[in-house]
Design a protein around this motif. Structure first.
Motif: not given
Length: 146
Positions: A44-64
């Motif tokens: 659950q901790q690993l999933i939580k950490e991945f989800t947090a980073v994934k949110d950052q990743y989605e922000d980064v994807q807007r600008f590439g």
């Protein structure tokens, strides 16, 4: 809608099929793997950490690649995903989920083909993708709509 005997029979048979799926070994393995995953604090901790980073990743994807943190976030998301995927509970859940999805796909195909071979049936858990992504937006999302 007027209920006919045929309609009632179809509903009875579909309920019976649903019960058979829920009583299957494949579903039991899936439910056990899901229960183990949900109750494992490390997973659950690993999933939580991945989800947090994934949110950052989605922000980064807007600008590439022009985003200032592009390289850092890309490496971090791959690292967190790998750590999550290598967890034994996560891996067991993914395998059980894939097996259960295969069972559902096989049942869907059997039902559809009993009506007509021309009916399109999702395979490997995918949506109908013959004309692009299958989103139904008519190509508005950038998929190839025919």
């Amino acid at each position: 809608m007027i209920a006919t005997l045929e309609y009632v029979d179809i509903l009875d048979r579909s309920e019976m099929l649903g019960r058979m799926v829920l009583d299957s070994e494949v579903y039991e393995a899936y439910a056990e793997a899901k229960h183990a995953l949900v109750n494992d604090s490390e997973a659950q901790q690993l999933i939580k950490e991945f989800t947090a980073v994934k949110d950052q990743y989605e922000d980064v994807q807007r600008f590439g690649r022009y985003h200032p943190d592009y390289s850092e976030i890309m490496k971090l998301v791959r690292t967190k995903k790998r750590a999550m995927d290598l967890n034994d509970k996560v891996a067991a859940y993914k395998i059980a989920e894939r097996n259960f999805q295969s069972l559902l796909d096989e049942i869907s195909q059997y039902i559809a083909f009993s009506v007509s071979e021309q009916i399109k049936v999702p395979r490997d858990g995918a949506a109908l993708t013959d004309s692009g992504c299958g989103c139904g937006s008519g190509g508005g999302c950038g998929c190839k709509a025919s």
